[in-house]
Design an enzyme around this catalytic site. Structure first.
Site, PDB file in Angstrom:
ATOM      1  N   LYS A  43      37.315  22.728  41.783  1.00  0.00           N
ATOM      2  CA  LYS A  43      36.011  23.271  42.200  1.00  0.00           C
ATOM      3  C   LYS A  43      34.990  22.203  41.854  1.00  0.00           C
ATOM      4  O   LYS A  43      34.468  22.165  40.737  1.00  0.00           O
ATOM      5  CB  LYS A  43      35.674  24.527  41.389  1.00  0.00           C
ATOM      6  CG  LYS A  43      36.503  25.751  41.672  1.00  0.00           C
ATOM      7  CD  LYS A  43      35.921  26.936  40.883  1.00  0.00           C
ATOM      8  CE  LYS A  43      36.997  27.802  40.312  1.00  0.00           C
ATOM      9  NZ  LYS A  43      36.506  28.789  39.351  1.00  0.00           N
TER      10      LYS A  43
ATOM     11  N   ARG B 293      49.046  36.183  37.379  1.00  0.00           N
ATOM     12  CA  ARG B 293      49.684  34.865  37.479  1.00  0.00           C
ATOM     13  C   ARG B 293      50.845  34.901  38.469  1.00  0.00           C
ATOM     14  O   ARG B 293      51.228  33.888  39.028  1.00  0.00           O
ATOM     15  CB  ARG B 293      50.217  34.416  36.109  1.00  0.00           C
ATOM     16  CG  ARG B 293      49.146  34.108  35.080  1.00  0.00           C
ATOM     17  CD  ARG B 293      49.747  33.325  33.925  1.00  0.00           C
ATOM     18  NE  ARG B 293      48.910  33.314  32.742  1.00  0.00           N
ATOM     19  CZ  ARG B 293      47.922  32.441  32.517  1.00  0.00           C
ATOM     20  NH1 ARG B 293      47.631  31.532  33.411  1.00  0.00           N
ATOM     21  NH2 ARG B 293      47.223  32.487  31.401  1.00  0.00           N
TER      22      ARG B 293
ATOM     23  N   GLY C 146      48.744  28.126  32.973  1.00  0.00           N
ATOM     24  CA  GLY C 146      48.431  28.283  34.402  1.00  0.00           C
ATOM     25  C   GLY C 146      49.242  27.415  35.345  1.00  0.00           C
ATOM     26  O   GLY C 146      49.249  27.648  36.556  1.00  0.00           O
TER      27      GLY C 146
ATOM     28  N   ASP D  78      37.872  22.659  36.853  1.00  0.00           N
ATOM     29  CA  ASP D  78      36.656  23.441  37.073  1.00  0.00           C
ATOM     30  C   ASP D  78      35.477  22.655  36.477  1.00  0.00           C
ATOM     31  O   ASP D  78      35.005  21.706  37.084  1.00  0.00           O
ATOM     32  CB  ASP D  78      36.869  24.816  36.414  1.00  0.00           C
ATOM     33  CG  ASP D  78      35.748  25.794  36.659  1.00  0.00           C
ATOM     34  OD1 ASP D  78      34.984  25.607  37.609  1.00  0.00           O
ATOM     35  OD2 ASP D  78      35.617  26.765  35.879  1.00  0.00           O
TER      36      ASP D  78
ATOM     37  N   ASP E  15      46.398  23.531  36.500  1.00  0.00           N
ATOM     38  CA  ASP E  15      46.234  24.444  37.627  1.00  0.00           C
ATOM     39  C   ASP E  15      44.930  24.181  38.375  1.00  0.00           C
ATOM     40  O   ASP E  15      44.913  24.088  39.586  1.00  0.00           O
ATOM     41  CB  ASP E  15      46.329  25.919  37.167  1.00  0.00           C
ATOM     42  CG  ASP E  15      45.397  26.255  35.998  1.00  0.00           C
ATOM     43  OD1 ASP E  15      44.647  25.365  35.544  1.00  0.00           O
ATOM     44  OD2 ASP E  15      45.420  27.410  35.536  1.00  0.00           O
TER      45      ASP E  15
HETATM   46  P1  IMP Z   1      37.532  23.758  32.920  1.00  0.00           P
HETATM   47  O1  IMP Z   1      37.715  23.364  31.497  1.00  0.00           O
HETATM   48  O2  IMP Z   1      36.202  24.445  33.147  1.00  0.00           O
HETATM   49  O3  IMP Z   1      37.774  22.635  33.909  1.00  0.00           O
HETATM   50  O4  IMP Z   1      38.562  24.902  33.224  1.00  0.00           O
HETATM   51  C1  IMP Z   1      39.896  24.667  33.321  1.00  0.00           C
HETATM   52  C2  IMP Z   1      40.689  25.905  33.001  1.00  0.00           C
HETATM   53  O5  IMP Z   1      39.928  27.094  33.214  1.00  0.00           O
HETATM   54  C3  IMP Z   1      41.871  25.994  33.938  1.00  0.00           C
HETATM   55  O6  IMP Z   1      42.993  25.335  33.408  1.00  0.00           O
HETATM   56  C4  IMP Z   1      42.055  27.480  34.082  1.00  0.00           C
HETATM   57  O7  IMP Z   1      42.908  27.958  33.072  1.00  0.00           O
HETATM   58  C5  IMP Z   1      40.674  28.069  33.880  1.00  0.00           C
HETATM   59  N1  IMP Z   1      40.004  28.377  35.170  1.00  0.00           N
HETATM   60  C6  IMP Z   1      38.973  27.731  35.748  1.00  0.00           C
HETATM   61  N2  IMP Z   1      38.613  28.300  36.908  1.00  0.00           N
HETATM   62  C7  IMP Z   1      39.471  29.333  37.090  1.00  0.00           C
HETATM   63  C8  IMP Z   1      39.634  30.300  38.139  1.00  0.00           C
HETATM   64  O8  IMP Z   1      38.940  30.340  39.164  1.00  0.00           O
HETATM   65  N3  IMP Z   1      40.629  31.202  37.945  1.00  0.00           N
HETATM   66  C9  IMP Z   1      41.443  31.222  36.854  1.00  0.00           C
HETATM   67  N4  IMP Z   1      41.327  30.322  35.866  1.00  0.00           N
HETATM   68  C10 IMP Z   1      40.350  29.387  35.973  1.00  0.00           C
HETATM   69 MG    MG Z   2      43.660  30.138  32.463  1.00  0.00          MG
END
Ligand code: IMP
Ligand code: MG
Length: 214
Positions: free
Chosen positions: A160, A194, A74, A132, A129
């Site tokens: 977020k 992407r 990403g 979350d 990227d």
């Molecule tokens: P986390 O582990 O929940 O923090 O998520 C991180 C990964 O989830 C990022 O590197 C993205 O690849 C994916 N991700 C989280 N939210 C989104 C979104 O809104 N759109 C696309 N990919 C997301």
């Molecule tokens: Mg992703």
């Protein structure tokens, strides 16, 4: 030789970008209108913010050499734009991690590519990227710590905050966004979108019925 500032020194939070038609509601280009409901962050807003992040990093790490570690896949567009304006010596490598299957909710976290760059005693800038839930970055940071870098700073295009479940914070944040699933500028839905030059929100119908598996 100036030392980079302590954690959080470069941290900047930005309001949700506004567009002439209202907050985060710019109309997508015609070619994407069937799939993309709205543009959340325009190409111009991204370019401006990424330029200022590069300038901030160049200042904070002046006199140091960076080991930039980017999370695949990403970061592809963000990374390219971010490092092209860094006025610092740097080395680059990628770490592969997959946390999403084909949907919008996190799945099992799997390392798909290990780091090859020697980061022992180095200033590591970890680029992703989006931050979350924080599950991905907390796993990556734990893995990097085993390699004994001098420090690890985190730089993300998007965050977020409302979704965080892990205790991980980014030192450099492009934009803070609401709890929406977004695509574009490197971010995917089922490996698609992407290549959009902006960050946008898909129509619900697209999210509910992705075209096909990869
Ligand atoms: P986390 O582990 O929940 O923090 O998520 C991180 C990964 O989830 C990022 O590197 C993205 O690849 C994916 N991700 C989280 N939210 C989104 C979104 O809104 N759109 C696309 N990919 C997301
Ligand atoms: Mg992703």
């Amino acid at each position: 030789m100036r030392k980079p500032q302590k954690t959080g020194a470069g941290r900047r939070r930005f309001e949700r970008p506004r567009s002439p038609e209202g907050a985060g509601c710019a109309t997508p280009p015609l070619c994407w209108r069937e799939e993309v409901e709205r543009v959340l962050i325009t190409e111009e807003q991204i370019a401006q913010r990424v330029r200022s992040l590069s300038a901030e990093l160049s200042r904070d790490f002046a006199g140091r050499e960076l080991a930039v570690v980017a999370v695949l896949n990403g970061t592809v567009m963000f990374l390219a734009d971010l490092i092209r304006h860094l006025s610092l010596p740097m080395r680059l490598d990628f770490i592969g991690i997959s946390s999403y299957g084909l949907g919008t909710e996190p799945g099992e976290i799997v390392f798909t590519k290990e780091l090859r760059l020697d980061v022992r005693g180095r200033d590591v800038l970890l680029v992703d990227d989006i931050l979350d839930t924080g599950k991905t970055l907390s796993r990556v940071v734990a893995r990097l710590r085993e390699l004994k870098p001098r420090c690890i700073k985190i730089c993300v295009l998007l965050e977020k905050a409302a979704r965080r479940v892990e205790k991980v914070r980014a030192d450099y944040v492009g934009f803070s966004i609401p709890d929406l699933f977004v695509v574009g500028y490197g971010l995917d839905f089922a490996e698609r979108y992407r290549n959009l030059p902006f960050v946008g929100v898909l129509h619900r119908s697209v999210v509910n019925s992705p075209k096909s598996v990869i």
